[in-house]
Write a protein that holds these residues in place. Structure first.
Motif, PDB file in Angstrom:
ATOM      1  N   VAL A  10      51.606   8.473  40.467  1.00 16.82           N
ATOM      2  CA  VAL A  10      50.526   7.867  40.140  1.00 16.82           C
ATOM      3  C   VAL A  10      50.169   7.522  39.153  1.00 16.82           C
ATOM      4  O   VAL A  10      49.789   6.489  38.697  1.00 16.82           O
ATOM      5  N   ASP A  11      50.401   8.640  37.795  1.00  9.17           N
ATOM      6  CA  ASP A  11      49.439   8.353  36.209  1.00  9.17           C
ATOM      7  C   ASP A  11      50.863   6.952  35.985  1.00  9.17           C
ATOM      8  O   ASP A  11      50.113   6.015  35.631  1.00  9.17           O
ATOM      9  N   VAL A  12      51.418   7.492  36.081  1.00  9.78           N
ATOM     10  CA  VAL A  12      52.880   7.105  35.511  1.00  9.78           C
ATOM     11  C   VAL A  12      53.227   4.993  36.625  1.00  9.78           C
ATOM     12  O   VAL A  12      52.902   4.243  35.225  1.00  9.78           O
ATOM     13  N   LEU A  13      52.857   5.111  37.272  1.00 11.46           N
ATOM     14  CA  LEU A  13      53.380   3.930  38.509  1.00 11.46           C
ATOM     15  C   LEU A  13      52.279   2.996  38.646  1.00 11.46           C
ATOM     16  O   LEU A  13      52.322   2.328  38.056  1.00 11.46           O
ATOM     17  N   GLU A  19      50.181  -2.485  33.162  1.00 13.66           N
ATOM     18  CA  GLU A  19      51.363  -3.815  32.560  1.00 13.66           C
ATOM     19  C   GLU A  19      51.961  -4.838  32.390  1.00 13.66           C
ATOM     20  O   GLU A  19      51.795  -5.576  31.822  1.00 13.66           O
ATOM     21  N   ASP A  20      52.188  -4.587  33.869  1.00  7.80           N
ATOM     22  CA  ASP A  20      52.651  -5.477  34.213  1.00  7.80           C
ATOM     23  C   ASP A  20      52.261  -6.814  34.300  1.00  7.80           C
ATOM     24  O   ASP A  20      52.330  -7.985  34.866  1.00  7.80           O
ATOM     25  N   ILE A  21      51.101  -6.333  35.221  1.00  3.52           N
ATOM     26  CA  ILE A  21      50.201  -7.325  35.682  1.00  3.52           C
ATOM     27  C   ILE A  21      49.261  -7.937  34.051  1.00  3.52           C
ATOM     28  O   ILE A  21      49.335  -9.118  34.380  1.00  3.52           O
ATOM     29  N   HIS A  25      53.891 -10.907  34.655  1.00  6.41           N
ATOM     30  CA  HIS A  25      54.743 -10.567  35.047  1.00  6.41           C
ATOM     31  C   HIS A  25      54.298 -11.108  36.434  1.00  6.41           C
ATOM     32  O   HIS A  25      55.537 -11.597  37.236  1.00  6.41           O
ATOM     33  N   HIS A  26      53.586 -10.438  36.749  1.00  3.37           N
ATOM     34  CA  HIS A  26      52.600 -10.661  38.184  1.00  3.37           C
ATOM     35  C   HIS A  26      51.299 -11.507  37.711  1.00  3.37           C
ATOM     36  O   HIS A  26      50.088 -10.913  37.330  1.00  3.37           O
ATOM     37  N   PRO A  27      51.125 -13.390  38.161  1.00  2.90           N
ATOM     38  CA  PRO A  27      50.061 -14.286  37.709  1.00  2.90           C
ATOM     39  C   PRO A  27      49.342 -14.112  38.257  1.00  2.90           C
ATOM     40  O   PRO A  27      49.163 -13.368  40.003  1.00  2.90           O
ATOM     41  N   ALA A  28      48.329 -14.158  37.647  1.00  4.36           N
ATOM     42  CA  ALA A  28      46.876 -14.029  38.978  1.00  4.36           C
ATOM     43  C   ALA A  28      47.010 -15.220  40.103  1.00  4.36           C
ATOM     44  O   ALA A  28      47.619 -15.677  39.548  1.00  4.36           O
ATOM     45  N   ARG A  89      43.277  -1.144  25.802  1.00  2.00           N
ATOM     46  CA  ARG A  89      43.918  -0.153  25.529  1.00  2.00           C
ATOM     47  C   ARG A  89      45.763  -0.876  25.836  1.00  2.00           C
ATOM     48  O   ARG A  89      46.495  -0.314  25.379  1.00  2.00           O
ATOM     49  N   HIS A  90      45.832  -2.102  26.504  1.00  2.00           N
ATOM     50  CA  HIS A  90      46.900  -3.051  26.908  1.00  2.00           C
ATOM     51  C   HIS A  90      47.761  -3.883  24.979  1.00  2.00           C
ATOM     52  O   HIS A  90      48.734  -3.295  25.143  1.00  2.00           O
ATOM     53  N   SER A  91      46.357  -4.620  23.903  1.00  2.00           N
ATOM     54  CA  SER A  91      46.623  -4.679  23.775  1.00  2.00           C
ATOM     55  C   SER A  91      45.569  -5.452  22.839  1.00  2.00           C
ATOM     56  O   SER A  91      44.323  -5.697  23.009  1.00  2.00           O
TER      57      SER A  91
END
Length: 238
Positions: A10-13, A19-21, A25-28, A89-91
C-alpha cells in the motif's frame, strides 16, 4: 537497534499514484481509470488499491463518489497549506515559494510582536534566545531557533500567525537536514537572530520589521546554498 519500518505494498502504491498525480500524469479534474484496470496495471488486488486511494483522499489529492469513480482533485484551487510537506517531498522547488512567504509573513510577525508583546513574552523570548546560543549541534540549534519564531508569533496575540508559522516549519520537515547550514554555529545563529528579539523587546516596530527581513534573507540564502550543495552531492553519488 530498533528495526526500521518496511514499506508495504500500500505504501509503494500510494507513493506511485501520488507521484503520477503531482507530475501531471493524471491532470486535475480527470477521472482515474477503473479500479480493476489500475489494479491489473500495478499487479495488486482491489483491496490494496482502495487502501491507497483512501490515503490519497485523506491527503487531498483524490475524491471518490460511489457509482461515479475516483477523480483527481484540483489541489491548487481547493487545497490548503497542509499539503505543503507532501509537495516539498515531491519537488524541493516549492521551497523557493515557501521562503517568499516566510520573508513577508516573518517580517510582519516581528512588527506585530513589537507592538503587542507583553513583559512575560519578552522574558520568554530572551530565555529562548539564550537556548539558541547554548544549543549543541546544528539540529538542536535549528529547533531552538524555531521556538523563538513560534514565540514571536504568539507575541502578536493573533493565533492565525501561530498556525501559519507552524505550517511553514512543517513544510521544511522533508528537507530539514539540508537546511541546517545557518545553525551549525550556535553563537552565529544567536547573533543573527538577536536583533529581531531586541527590537521586539524595545517595542520598535520598524526596527523589528527591518531586523526580521535581514535575518530571513540571510538565512534563506545560506539554506538555499546548503540545499543546492546537498543536491550536488546526491547527484554525484548516483
Amino acid at each position: 537497534m530498533e528495526a526500521l519500518p518496511r514499506e508495504t505494498t500500500v505504501d509503494v502504491l500510494e507513493k506511485r499514484l501520488r507521484e503520477d498525480i503531482l507530475a501531471g500524469h493524471h491532470p486535475a479534474g480527470s477521472m482515474l481509470p477503473p479500479e480493476r484496470e489500475l489494479a491489473d496495471r500495478f499487479g495488486v488486488n482491489r483491496t490494496t488499491l482502495k487502501h491507497a486511494f483512501g490515503r490519497l483522499v485523506h491527503s487531498g489529492l483524490l475524491e471518490t463518489r460511489h457509482g461515479v469513480g475516483t477523480r483527481v482533485r484540483d489541489f491548487l484551487r481547493l487545497g490548503g497549506a497542509d499539503l505543503l510537506p507532501m509537495l516539498v517531498r515531491h519537488s524541493p522547488d516549492w521551497i523557493g515559494e515557501i521562503f517568499e512567504v516566510r520573508r513577508s509573513i516573518g517580517a510582519l510577525i516581528a512588527e506585530r510582536a513589537a507592538a503587542r508583546a507583553t513583559a512575560a513574552q519578552i522574558a520568554e523570548l530572551r530565555a529562548l534566545m539564550t537556548a539558541v546560543g547554548d544549543a549543541d549541534g546544528g539540529e538542536d540549534v535549528q529547533l531552538a531557533d524555531a521556538e523563538v519564531h513560534r514565540a514571536l508569533a504568539r507575541a502578536t496575540g493573533n493565533r492565525v500567525y501561530v498556525l501559519l508559522t507552524n505550517t511553514l516549519f512543517n513544510a521544511y520537515l522533508p528537507v530539514r537536514a539540508a537546511l541546517v547550514e545557518p545553525f551549525l554555529d550556535a553563537r552565529a545563529a544567536h547573533d543573527r537572530l538577536a536583533p529581531v528579539v531586541e527590537a521586539v523587546a524595545a517595542g520598535d516596530e520598524e526596527a523589528a520589521r527591518v531586523a526580521a527581513g535581514a535575518y530571513l534573507s540571510a538565512t534563506e540564502r545560506i539554506m538555499l546554498e546548503g540545499l543546492a550543495a546537498s543536491r550536488e552531492r546526491r547527484d554525484g553519488a548516483q
